[in-house]
Design an enzyme around this catalytic site. Sequence first.
Site, mmCIF file in Angstrom:
data_model
loop_
_atom_site.group_PDB
_atom_site.id
_atom_site.type_symbol
_atom_site.label_atom_id
_atom_site.label_comp_id
_atom_site.label_asym_id
_atom_site.label_seq_id
_atom_site.Cartn_x
_atom_site.Cartn_y
_atom_site.Cartn_z
ATOM 1 N N CYS A 113 -4.229 12.693 -29.601
ATOM 2 C CA CYS A 113 -5.377 13.346 -29.011
ATOM 3 C C CYS A 113 -5.430 15.084 -29.269
ATOM 4 O O CYS A 113 -6.556 15.186 -29.037
ATOM 5 C CB CYS A 113 -4.769 13.395 -27.376
ATOM 6 S SG CYS A 113 -4.587 11.821 -26.552
ATOM 7 N N HIS A 246 -8.744 19.308 -24.257
ATOM 8 C CA HIS A 246 -8.647 17.782 -24.470
ATOM 9 C C HIS A 246 -8.892 17.284 -23.020
ATOM 10 O O HIS A 246 -8.256 17.839 -21.954
ATOM 11 C CB HIS A 246 -7.226 17.392 -24.859
ATOM 12 C CG HIS A 246 -6.858 15.874 -24.765
ATOM 13 N ND1 HIS A 246 -7.698 15.140 -25.372
ATOM 14 C CD2 HIS A 246 -5.882 15.211 -24.194
ATOM 15 C CE1 HIS A 246 -7.463 13.866 -25.088
ATOM 16 N NE2 HIS A 246 -6.082 13.816 -24.471
ATOM 17 N N ASN A 276 -10.262 9.297 -21.150
ATOM 18 C CA ASN A 276 -9.372 10.058 -22.376
ATOM 19 C C ASN A 276 -9.692 9.138 -23.318
ATOM 20 O O ASN A 276 -9.346 7.923 -23.701
ATOM 21 C CB ASN A 276 -7.886 10.081 -21.926
ATOM 22 C CG ASN A 276 -7.278 10.652 -23.028
ATOM 23 O OD1 ASN A 276 -7.619 10.971 -24.101
ATOM 24 N ND2 ASN A 276 -5.824 11.007 -22.807
HETATM 25 O O1 UT7 Z 1 -3.705 12.604 -23.912
HETATM 26 C C1 UT7 Z 1 -2.524 12.848 -23.234
HETATM 27 C C2 UT7 Z 1 -2.308 11.458 -22.651
HETATM 28 N N1 UT7 Z 1 -1.855 11.516 -21.091
HETATM 29 C C3 UT7 Z 1 -2.160 12.309 -20.390
HETATM 30 O O2 UT7 Z 1 -2.294 13.402 -20.355
HETATM 31 C C4 UT7 Z 1 -1.600 11.904 -19.005
HETATM 32 C C5 UT7 Z 1 -0.812 13.036 -18.141
HETATM 33 N N2 UT7 Z 1 -0.236 12.508 -16.924
HETATM 34 C C6 UT7 Z 1 -1.299 11.991 -16.040
HETATM 35 O O3 UT7 Z 1 -2.494 12.198 -16.252
HETATM 36 C C7 UT7 Z 1 -0.519 11.832 -14.618
HETATM 37 O O4 UT7 Z 1 1.060 11.704 -14.635
HETATM 38 C C8 UT7 Z 1 -1.025 10.383 -14.253
HETATM 39 C C9 UT7 Z 1 -2.514 10.224 -13.812
HETATM 40 C C10 UT7 Z 1 -0.573 9.340 -15.423
HETATM 41 C C11 UT7 Z 1 -0.215 9.622 -13.093
HETATM 42 O O5 UT7 Z 1 -0.383 10.506 -12.025
HETATM 43 P P1 UT7 Z 1 0.876 11.183 -11.061
HETATM 44 O O6 UT7 Z 1 0.302 11.988 -10.045
HETATM 45 O O7 UT7 Z 1 1.700 12.116 -12.169
HETATM 46 O O8 UT7 Z 1 1.520 9.858 -10.687
HETATM 47 P P2 UT7 Z 1 2.954 9.065 -10.903
HETATM 48 O O9 UT7 Z 1 3.016 8.572 -12.394
HETATM 49 O O10 UT7 Z 1 3.902 10.021 -10.459
HETATM 50 O O11 UT7 Z 1 2.923 7.877 -9.676
HETATM 51 C C12 UT7 Z 1 2.757 8.264 -8.484
HETATM 52 C C13 UT7 Z 1 2.730 6.916 -7.748
HETATM 53 C C14 UT7 Z 1 3.323 5.756 -8.259
HETATM 54 O O12 UT7 Z 1 3.930 5.152 -7.127
HETATM 55 P P3 UT7 Z 1 5.225 5.335 -6.404
HETATM 56 O O13 UT7 Z 1 6.291 5.001 -7.467
HETATM 57 O O14 UT7 Z 1 5.085 6.497 -6.073
HETATM 58 O O15 UT7 Z 1 5.258 4.303 -5.463
HETATM 59 C C15 UT7 Z 1 2.765 4.907 -9.408
HETATM 60 O O16 UT7 Z 1 3.175 3.536 -9.503
HETATM 61 O O17 UT7 Z 1 1.095 6.301 -8.161
HETATM 62 C C16 UT7 Z 1 1.432 4.863 -8.842
HETATM 63 N N3 UT7 Z 1 0.362 4.850 -9.872
HETATM 64 C C17 UT7 Z 1 -0.690 4.058 -9.177
HETATM 65 N N4 UT7 Z 1 -1.436 3.814 -8.142
HETATM 66 C C18 UT7 Z 1 -2.646 3.288 -8.086
HETATM 67 C C19 UT7 Z 1 0.352 4.985 -11.116
HETATM 68 N N5 UT7 Z 1 -1.017 4.268 -11.521
HETATM 69 C C20 UT7 Z 1 -1.669 3.935 -10.430
HETATM 70 C C21 UT7 Z 1 -2.997 3.553 -10.452
HETATM 71 N N6 UT7 Z 1 -3.423 3.026 -8.955
HETATM 72 N N7 UT7 Z 1 -3.743 3.285 -11.458
#
Ligand code: UT7
Length: 319
Positions: A113, A246, A276
């Site tokens: 990225c 980004h 993204n």
């Molecule tokens: O170019 C660089 C590439 N990547 C990035 O920049 C990504 C950087 N990270 C992020 O943007 C965020 O960490 C995410 C959007 C990926 C995730 O958001 P978060 O607030 O950090 O959520 P989390 O990973 O801590 O997950 C929270 C909950 C989990 O459930 P439990 O374990 O709390 O029950 C996940 O399973 O949200 C759940 N979850 C979803 N729920 C509904 C994860 N993805 C989804 C989804 N829909 N698509």
Amino acid sequence: MRHSRIAGVGGFLPPRVVTNDELAQRLDTSDAWIRERTGIAQRHVADPSQGSSDLALEASRRALDAARVDAAAIDLIIVATSTPDYIFPSSACLLQAKLGVKNCPAFDLQAVCSGFVYGLATADQFVRSGQAKCALVVGAEVFSRIMDWNDRGTCVLFGDGAGAVVLVAGDRPGIHSSVLRADGTQAGMLSVPGNVSGGKIIGSPYLQMNGPQVFKFAVKVLDEVGREALAAADATIDDVDWLIPHQANVRIIDATARKLGIPAHKVIVTVDLHGNTSAASVPLALDVAVRDGRIQPGHRVLLEGVGGGFTWGAVYLTM
Ligand code: UT7
């Protein structure tokens, strides 16, 4: 003294739009969760017949038109991509042929990225050293091909697209400064840990990441590298007319702008409509803001990338 400046910008998004609701029909997710946690409402997905070089071609044609430059004048092509058409030849060579350009150096650059920021900084060195007069720098990706479409934690985040700039030599900047960084000890945080060997995929062909770790890392380094690029140009935060970070997650963008002390009205956001698009995200956002008239000639812009590797970087420039 010789400098480089952006003479034209172009972008291309494949026509097929995939909304959050469409994903929610077959995954355990919802429009509300995706919007709230990422700011993303939709993403574009390329037709299986289109490779990164096809998206790059459309974006490049638009950038050349905007610059009023004939393709024959291009003397360097850099395509930043992690999703090339083939293992080889490079997408840059395929793009060169599609544009009908002869003989100039053409290569892919792989910094995930951060790829466009890496590519722009590299092209700037070619131009300032006199090795190029008119460089085409493209970010082009088909991340839809490396998604596990059953993994709601990753597939909702990414999209396909391409953005391009024509970078020309001039006697005033243009690009004031660029800072590139990498830390390979963080390779495991975001990766597609597979390769092809003996006709088989070894490892995984799908993107995997530790989202929360990437989030924290991104905000920290985007703040640091933005400040470093400004300091290298003897500029301050107040000099910045526009921040283009980004486009991965609107919460990362907001947190970065807050840390840098740049108000929200100076930040370009396209992640809501594009998702993204990895190396394409920064030039696509630049293209949107140039075409809608927000970014004008003379405006000072801070571009920032961060991604797998880990890699990160910033370019500070006057349009
Ligand atoms: O170019 C660089 C590439 N990547 C990035 O920049 C990504 C950087 N990270 C992020 O943007 C965020 O960490 C995410 C959007 C990926 C995730 O958001 P978060 O607030 O950090 O959520 P989390 O990973 O801590 O997950 C929270 C909950 C989990 O459930 P439990 O374990 O709390 O029950 C996940 O399973 O949200 C759940 N979850 C979803 N729920 C509904 C994860 N993805 C989804 C989804 N829909 N698509």
